[in-house]
Design a protein around this motif. Structure first.
Motif, short mmCIF file in Angstrom:
data_model
loop_
_atom_site.label_atom_id
_atom_site.label_comp_id
_atom_site.label_asym_id
_atom_site.label_seq_id
_atom_site.Cartn_x
_atom_site.Cartn_y
_atom_site.Cartn_z
N SER A 151 0.90 -1.03 0.03
CA SER A 151 0.03 0.05 0.01
C SER A 151 0.87 1.25 -0.01
O SER A 151 0.46 2.32 -0.48
N LEU A 152 2.22 1.28 0.62
CA LEU A 152 2.88 2.41 0.66
C LEU A 152 3.44 2.72 -0.76
O LEU A 152 3.57 3.90 -1.00
N VAL A 153 3.73 1.54 -1.54
CA VAL A 153 4.02 1.89 -2.72
C VAL A 153 3.00 2.31 -3.70
O VAL A 153 3.25 3.44 -4.63
N ALA A 154 2.05 1.77 -3.48
CA ALA A 154 0.59 2.13 -4.21
C ALA A 154 0.20 3.48 -4.25
O ALA A 154 -0.69 3.89 -5.00
N VAL A 155 0.47 3.89 -3.12
CA VAL A 155 0.05 5.43 -2.79
C VAL A 155 0.49 6.48 -3.88
O VAL A 155 -0.34 7.32 -4.51
N PHE A 156 1.62 6.21 -4.49
CA PHE A 156 2.16 7.01 -5.39
C PHE A 156 1.80 6.70 -7.01
O PHE A 156 1.93 7.49 -7.97
N TYR A 172 -6.49 7.87 -1.20
CA TYR A 172 -7.29 7.91 0.01
C TYR A 172 -7.75 6.62 0.38
O TYR A 172 -7.45 6.24 1.67
N ALA A 173 -8.04 5.93 -0.43
CA ALA A 173 -8.51 4.48 -0.32
C ALA A 173 -7.22 3.55 0.06
O ALA A 173 -7.19 2.75 0.91
N VAL A 174 -6.14 3.63 -0.48
CA VAL A 174 -4.85 3.07 -0.25
C VAL A 174 -4.11 3.47 0.92
O VAL A 174 -3.90 2.60 1.90
N ALA A 175 -4.26 4.77 1.22
CA ALA A 175 -3.68 4.90 2.53
C ALA A 175 -4.57 4.75 3.69
O ALA A 175 -4.02 4.34 4.79
N ALA A 176 -6.00 4.29 3.44
CA ALA A 176 -6.73 3.77 4.54
C ALA A 176 -6.52 2.42 4.70
O ALA A 176 -6.33 2.09 5.88
N LEU A 233 1.09 2.64 11.32
CA LEU A 233 0.02 3.22 11.54
C LEU A 233 0.18 4.79 11.42
O LEU A 233 -0.63 5.32 10.68
N ALA A 234 1.27 5.35 11.74
CA ALA A 234 1.72 6.55 11.67
C ALA A 234 1.96 6.92 10.20
O ALA A 234 1.46 8.06 9.65
N ALA A 235 2.34 6.09 9.38
CA ALA A 235 2.55 6.35 7.93
C ALA A 235 1.28 6.50 7.37
O ALA A 235 1.07 7.09 6.55
N GLY A 236 0.55 5.45 7.67
CA GLY A 236 -0.96 5.56 7.07
C GLY A 236 -1.62 7.00 7.35
O GLY A 236 -2.31 7.68 6.55
N LEU A 237 -1.63 7.25 8.63
CA LEU A 237 -2.25 8.55 9.06
C LEU A 237 -1.54 9.59 8.10
O LEU A 237 -2.39 10.62 7.86
N LEU A 238 -0.36 9.82 8.15
CA LEU A 238 0.24 10.79 7.43
C LEU A 238 -0.12 10.84 5.68
O LEU A 238 -0.52 11.62 5.46
N ALA A 239 -0.41 9.81 5.34
CA ALA A 239 -0.88 9.54 3.74
C ALA A 239 -2.16 10.16 3.79
O ALA A 239 -2.72 10.56 2.89
N LEU A 240 -3.03 9.84 4.68
CA LEU A 240 -4.47 10.24 4.79
C LEU A 240 -4.48 11.70 4.90
O LEU A 240 -5.44 12.38 4.16
N ARG A 241 -3.76 12.26 5.76
CA ARG A 241 -3.94 13.76 5.93
C ARG A 241 -3.18 14.51 4.84
O ARG A 241 -3.66 15.46 4.29
#
Length: 234
Positions: free
Chosen positions: A94-99, A107-111, A169-177
């Motif tokens: 998911s972290l790679v797919a964000v880009f 937003y879906a991938v960050a969630a 979890l922190a990386a996901g919250l940063l990606a959401l925000r």
């Protein structure tokens, strides 16, 4: 004698208003996006690595009693629960797919990244004191199905796995925000006919408008227009 009317004395010219400084507001989101991206990428990579390493380490130790002999047994993180390792792989993907996605997809991938990190934390702490895996290892070592491990102890690796989940979890919250301000992969490999972003269409229109018009050498008016534009019609 006729008197010449006096012209009114002009007052002082009003002071020129200094030009307003260009707004620097758009630069603030870009800076915040760069900072959060620099924090989210290492946090996600380190978090996934910690979870995957902890999954292969010993979580529980004990002894299986057989015929007056104490056989040492142990259970790894994967033996205890395989879910944290699987969630770590999902989070890393998911972290790679964000880009690779934009707008709602990002937003879906960050969630998904956020939920994966939360799942790792919950499972690592919930199964930390579970004896099912170590009892199974004791039964296997003793050859008796009802054998249970004695003198069991829990290592610190479940806590390491939970710490990795917190980083995910922190990386996901940063990606959401702040994910909307992060860069995306180039669209040069998109399928033909795919809808391009508005800024790409605007840039293409501006480039087409700046492209010089074609000159027909058979028409004298086209030649004169080209000369007026400073172009060489030949």
């Amino acid at each position: 004698m006729t008197s010449v009317p006096q012209q009114p004395h002009p007052g002082p010219a009003p002071a020129a208003t200094p030009p307003a400084e260009p707004s620097r507001a758009p630069a603030a989101p870009r800076r915040a996006g760069a900072r959060t991206l620099a924090a989210a990428l290492p946090a996600g990579a380190v978090g996934a690595s910690l979870v995957l390493v902890a999954a292969g380490k010993t979580w529980t130790r004990g002894f299986a009693v057989f015929g007056g002999t104490h056989l040492p047994v142990h259970a790894s993180g994967t033996d205890t629960t395989a879910l944290p390792g699987a969630l770590a792989l999902v989070a890393l993907a998911s972290l790679v797919a964000v880009f690779a996605v934009r707008r709602a997809g990002r937003y879906a991938v960050a969630a998904l990244l956020t939920l994966s990190g939360l799942g790792v934390v919950v499972m690592a702490l919930a199964r930390r004191g579970d004896h099912q895996a170590i009892d199974s290892a004791a039964a296997t070592a003793a050859g008796l199905a009802r054998t249970t491990a004695v003198d069991t102890s829990v290592s610190a690796w479940p806590l390491v796995s939970a710490a990795g989940g917190l980083l995910l979890l922190a990386a996901g919250l940063l990606a959401l925000r702040y994910g909307s301000t992060w860069p995306a992969m180039s669209g040069r490999y998109d399928r033909p006919g795919a809808r391009r972003p508005v800024r790409d269409r605007a840039a293409a229109s501006a480039a087409a408008a700046a492209r010089p018009a074609q000159v027909d050498p058979e028409r004298s008016e086209d030649l004169w227009k080209a000369l007026d534009r400073g172009e060489d019609p030949t």
